[in-house]
Design a protein around this motif. Structure first.
Motif, short mmCIF file in Angstrom:
data_model
loop_
_atom_site.label_atom_id
_atom_site.label_comp_id
_atom_site.label_asym_id
_atom_site.label_seq_id
_atom_site.Cartn_x
_atom_site.Cartn_y
_atom_site.Cartn_z
N ALA A 85 -15.50 4.32 -4.09
CA ALA A 85 -15.39 3.83 -3.50
C ALA A 85 -15.98 3.12 -3.57
N ILE A 86 -15.59 1.76 -4.59
CA ILE A 86 -16.72 1.41 -4.99
C ILE A 86 -17.02 -0.23 -4.54
N SER A 87 -16.00 -0.59 -3.83
CA SER A 87 -16.24 -1.76 -3.20
C SER A 87 -16.58 -1.26 -1.74
N LYS B 22 -15.34 0.77 -15.22
CA LYS B 22 -14.63 1.97 -14.32
C LYS B 22 -13.85 1.75 -13.20
N LEU B 23 -12.78 2.41 -13.11
CA LEU B 23 -12.17 2.29 -12.29
C LEU B 23 -12.45 4.09 -10.79
N SER B 24 -12.45 4.68 -11.27
CA SER B 24 -13.13 5.57 -10.91
C SER B 24 -14.13 6.87 -11.91
N GLU C 192 13.00 6.84 -21.41
CA GLU C 192 12.03 7.15 -21.03
C GLU C 192 10.33 7.03 -20.04
N ARG C 193 10.65 5.55 -20.19
CA ARG C 193 9.50 4.88 -19.52
C ARG C 193 10.00 4.08 -18.88
N VAL C 194 9.45 4.05 -17.61
CA VAL C 194 9.96 2.88 -16.94
C VAL C 194 9.85 1.95 -17.22
N ASP C 195 10.71 0.91 -16.90
CA ASP C 195 11.06 -1.00 -18.19
C ASP C 195 10.54 -1.23 -16.92
N VAL D 118 5.98 2.80 -6.62
CA VAL D 118 5.26 3.92 -7.50
C VAL D 118 6.33 3.38 -8.61
N VAL D 119 4.90 3.31 -9.55
CA VAL D 119 6.07 3.42 -11.36
C VAL D 119 5.80 4.33 -11.47
N ASP D 120 7.38 5.29 -11.88
CA ASP D 120 6.95 6.85 -11.59
C ASP D 120 8.12 7.47 -12.99
N SER D 121 8.21 7.35 -13.57
CA SER D 121 9.38 7.81 -14.95
C SER D 121 10.37 9.05 -14.32
N SER D 122 8.94 10.18 -14.35
CA SER D 122 10.03 11.11 -13.68
C SER D 122 10.19 11.62 -12.79
N GLY D 123 10.36 10.89 -12.11
CA GLY D 123 9.97 11.39 -10.19
C GLY D 123 8.87 12.16 -10.23
N VAL E 247 2.20 6.38 -10.76
CA VAL E 247 2.00 7.45 -9.82
C VAL E 247 0.64 8.17 -10.51
N GLY E 248 0.46 7.84 -11.14
CA GLY E 248 -1.44 8.75 -11.79
C GLY E 248 -1.24 8.01 -10.46
N THR E 249 -1.42 6.88 -10.16
CA THR E 249 -2.88 6.62 -8.33
C THR E 249 -2.41 8.09 -7.74
N VAL E 250 -1.45 7.40 -7.34
CA VAL E 250 -0.56 8.53 -6.61
C VAL E 250 -0.98 10.17 -6.30
N PHE F 189 -2.37 -1.87 -17.45
CA PHE F 189 -2.38 -2.49 -19.56
C PHE F 189 -0.90 -3.13 -19.58
N SER F 190 0.23 -2.36 -18.87
CA SER F 190 1.29 -2.14 -19.11
C SER F 190 2.09 -3.98 -19.06
N LEU F 191 1.78 -3.72 -17.50
CA LEU F 191 1.69 -5.19 -16.88
C LEU F 191 1.19 -6.14 -17.62
N ARG G 298 -13.28 12.27 -13.58
CA ARG G 298 -12.69 13.61 -12.69
C ARG G 298 -11.63 12.83 -11.92
N ARG G 299 -11.23 11.56 -11.58
CA ARG G 299 -10.54 10.49 -11.35
C ARG G 299 -9.98 10.90 -10.02
N GLU G 300 -10.94 11.19 -9.37
CA GLU G 300 -11.02 11.72 -7.60
C GLU G 300 -10.95 9.56 -7.19
N GLY H 268 -2.76 -1.00 -9.20
CA GLY H 268 -3.60 0.13 -10.47
C GLY H 268 -2.90 1.45 -10.35
N GLY H 269 -2.69 2.18 -11.37
CA GLY H 269 -4.02 2.40 -12.21
C GLY H 269 -4.60 1.30 -13.51
N GLY H 270 -5.29 2.53 -14.60
CA GLY H 270 -5.16 1.32 -15.45
C GLY H 270 -4.21 1.25 -16.16
N GLU H 271 -3.85 1.90 -16.56
CA GLU H 271 -2.07 2.42 -16.97
C GLU H 271 -0.85 1.56 -17.03
N1 LIG Z 1 -10.92 1.26 -8.21
C1 LIG Z 1 -9.63 0.91 -7.79
O1 LIG Z 1 -9.52 -0.46 -7.78
C2 LIG Z 1 -8.42 1.77 -8.21
C3 LIG Z 1 -8.76 3.12 -9.12
N2 LIG Z 1 -7.85 3.99 -9.39
C4 LIG Z 1 -7.76 5.22 -10.43
O2 LIG Z 1 -7.68 4.35 -11.09
C5 LIG Z 1 -7.24 5.72 -11.18
C6 LIG Z 1 -5.07 6.26 -11.65
O3 LIG Z 1 -4.97 5.82 -12.44
P1 LIG Z 1 -3.84 6.12 -14.19
O4 LIG Z 1 -4.29 7.50 -14.85
O5 LIG Z 1 -4.43 5.03 -14.91
O6 LIG Z 1 -2.93 5.62 -13.24
P2 LIG Z 1 -2.05 4.87 -12.94
O7 LIG Z 1 -1.52 4.96 -11.58
O8 LIG Z 1 -1.68 3.87 -13.52
O9 LIG Z 1 -0.38 5.54 -13.13
C7 LIG Z 1 0.13 5.62 -14.51
C8 LIG Z 1 1.48 6.64 -14.81
O10 LIG Z 1 2.46 5.43 -14.63
C9 LIG Z 1 3.78 6.45 -14.93
N3 LIG Z 1 4.14 4.85 -15.56
C10 LIG Z 1 5.70 4.61 -15.70
N4 LIG Z 1 5.57 3.85 -16.46
C11 LIG Z 1 4.99 3.57 -17.01
C12 LIG Z 1 4.45 2.01 -17.42
N5 LIG Z 1 5.67 0.92 -18.40
N6 LIG Z 1 3.30 1.89 -17.41
C13 LIG Z 1 2.26 1.73 -17.35
N7 LIG Z 1 2.40 3.18 -16.42
C14 LIG Z 1 3.30 3.91 -16.75
C15 LIG Z 1 3.06 6.89 -16.09
O11 LIG Z 1 2.90 8.42 -15.75
P3 LIG Z 1 4.59 9.10 -16.20
O12 LIG Z 1 4.75 9.02 -17.63
O13 LIG Z 1 5.22 10.18 -15.40
O14 LIG Z 1 5.44 8.02 -15.58
C16 LIG Z 1 1.80 6.64 -16.12
O15 LIG Z 1 1.23 8.23 -16.28
C17 LIG Z 1 -7.01 6.90 -10.39
O16 LIG Z 1 -8.43 7.82 -11.37
C18 LIG Z 1 -7.62 6.27 -9.30
O17 LIG Z 1 -8.70 6.68 -8.58
C19 LIG Z 1 -6.16 3.44 -9.03
C20 LIG Z 1 -6.39 2.16 -8.72
C21 LIG Z 1 -6.85 1.44 -7.74
#
Ligand SMILES: NC(=O)C1=CN([C@@H]2O[C@H](COP(=O)(O)OP(=O)(O)OC[C@H]3O[C@@H](n4cnc5c(N)ncnc54)[C@H](OP(=O)(O)O)[C@@H]3O)[C@@H](O)[C@H]2O)C=CC1
Ligand SMILES: Nc1nc(O)c(N)c(N[C@@H]2O[C@H](COP(=O)(O)O)[C@@H](O)[C@H]2O)n1
Length: 221
Positions: A24-26, A14-16, A130-133, A82-87, A48-51, A159-161, A19-21, A153-156
């Motif tokens: 510190a794992i490192s 798990k990355l977090s 709709e989503r960042v290419d 920051v990868v952020d489809s809708s700003g 943007v999920g990480t932001v 995976f896409s990368l 609660r997605r807070e 990161g994060g995990g979303e």
């Molecule tokens: N332990 C670690 O090393 C790290 C932990 N984290 C943790 O991870 C969590 C956040 O991860 P997660 O929620 O997965 O969010 P991500 O940071 O992976 O952001 C995912 C968001 O990016 C946007 N996005 C735009 N285009 C794409 C695309 N092509 N593919 C994927 N995403 C896209 C989407 O939002 P939209 O549709 O609005 O554009 C999507 O929901 C937090 O809990 C954070 O603390 C994060 C980094 C490192």
């Protein structure tokens, strides 16, 4: 362009927490290593999920590393992306401060008001409907001169990368804790693969803090 994914996960992947807070794992040694990887990079990328979850700064923390960058004629901290489809990045996000150039990769679906708000603090790249290419966005980043790219990161996004075939290297620190939770983010979330799983070649195993750093090269698919 060379893309390194670097992240820290618990022993159960798990990355977090659910609660997605930010957690510190490192430990100190791994955070110092992460700082060195940032200092060797032209850009540090997050979704943007990480932001929204962490409000990260993504700067180089060690003054000696910043000084070495200045001596090489580089900005003291790499560009932030920051990868952020809708700003959705808040205008007061730490990643938008003036410590470094920040790129926001948007899709065409990003509303005009969000574009206008972000344009004051960031360079905008538009790729995808709709989503960042990611292929197009990363090509634009390369055109802007960003060659050595670190993704945190994060995990979303991770995976896409992998799905887009954009990852060259994966460095994952496995820390000495169990987080659990079926909804807690993992290293690679998204839809998941059911075939054509990316294959990794193990390059190094290093003991750090009370955990282990695994360095993998991504095999061509
Ligand atoms: N332990 C670690 O090393 C790290 C932990 N984290 C943790 O991870 C969590 C956040 O991860 P997660 O929620 O997965 O969010 P991500 O940071 O992976 O952001 C995912 C968001 O990016 C946007 N996005 C735009 N285009 C794409 C695309 N092509 N593919 C994927 N995403 C896209 C989407 O939002 P939209 O549709 O609005 O554009 C999507 O929901 C937090 O809990 C954070 O603390 C994060 C980094 C490192
Ligand atoms: N490598 C690593 N280990 C952990 O234990 C972490 N929680 C993270 N998180 C990443 O670091 C970002 C914070 O950066 P700043 O300190 O604000 O510069 C955070 O958003 C995650 O991407 N990484």
């Amino acid at each position: 362009m060379h893309v390194v994914v670097n992240a820290a996960m618990s022993a159960d992947g798990k990355l977090s927490s659910r609660r997605r807070e930010q957690l510190a794992i490192s430990g100190d040694e791994d955070f110092a290593r992460v700082d060195r990887v940032r200092a060797e990079s032209d850009a540090v990328v997050v979704g943007v999920g990480t932001v929204l979850a962490d409000d990260p700064h993504l700067t180089v923390k060690d003054e000696r590393l910043r000084e070495r960058r200045r001596e090489r004629g580089e900005p003291e901290t790499p560009a932030r992306v920051v990868v952020d489809s809708s700003g959705r990045t808040p205008t007061d996000a730490a990643v938008l401060d003036d410590a470094a150039t920040t790129y926001c990769c948007l899709s065409e679906a990003a509303p005009v008001d969000r574009r206008a708000a972000l344009a004051d603090a960031a360079e905008l790249i538009t790729a995808g409907e709709e989503r960042v290419d990611l292929l197009r966005a990363f090509a634009a980043l390369q055109e802007a001169g960003l060659e050595q790219v670190m993704v945190e990161g994060g995990g979303e996004l991770i995976f896409s990368l992998f799905e887009a075939g954009l990852v060259d290297e994966l460095r994952v620190f496995i820390g000495p804790t169990i987080i659990g939770g079926r909804d807690a983010p993992t290293l690679a979330d998204g839809e998941g693969f059911v075939a054509d799983f990316p294959e990794l070649a193990l390059e190094a195993v290093d003991r750090l803090d009370e955990g282990v750093l695994l360095t993998w090269r991504v095999e061509d698919r």
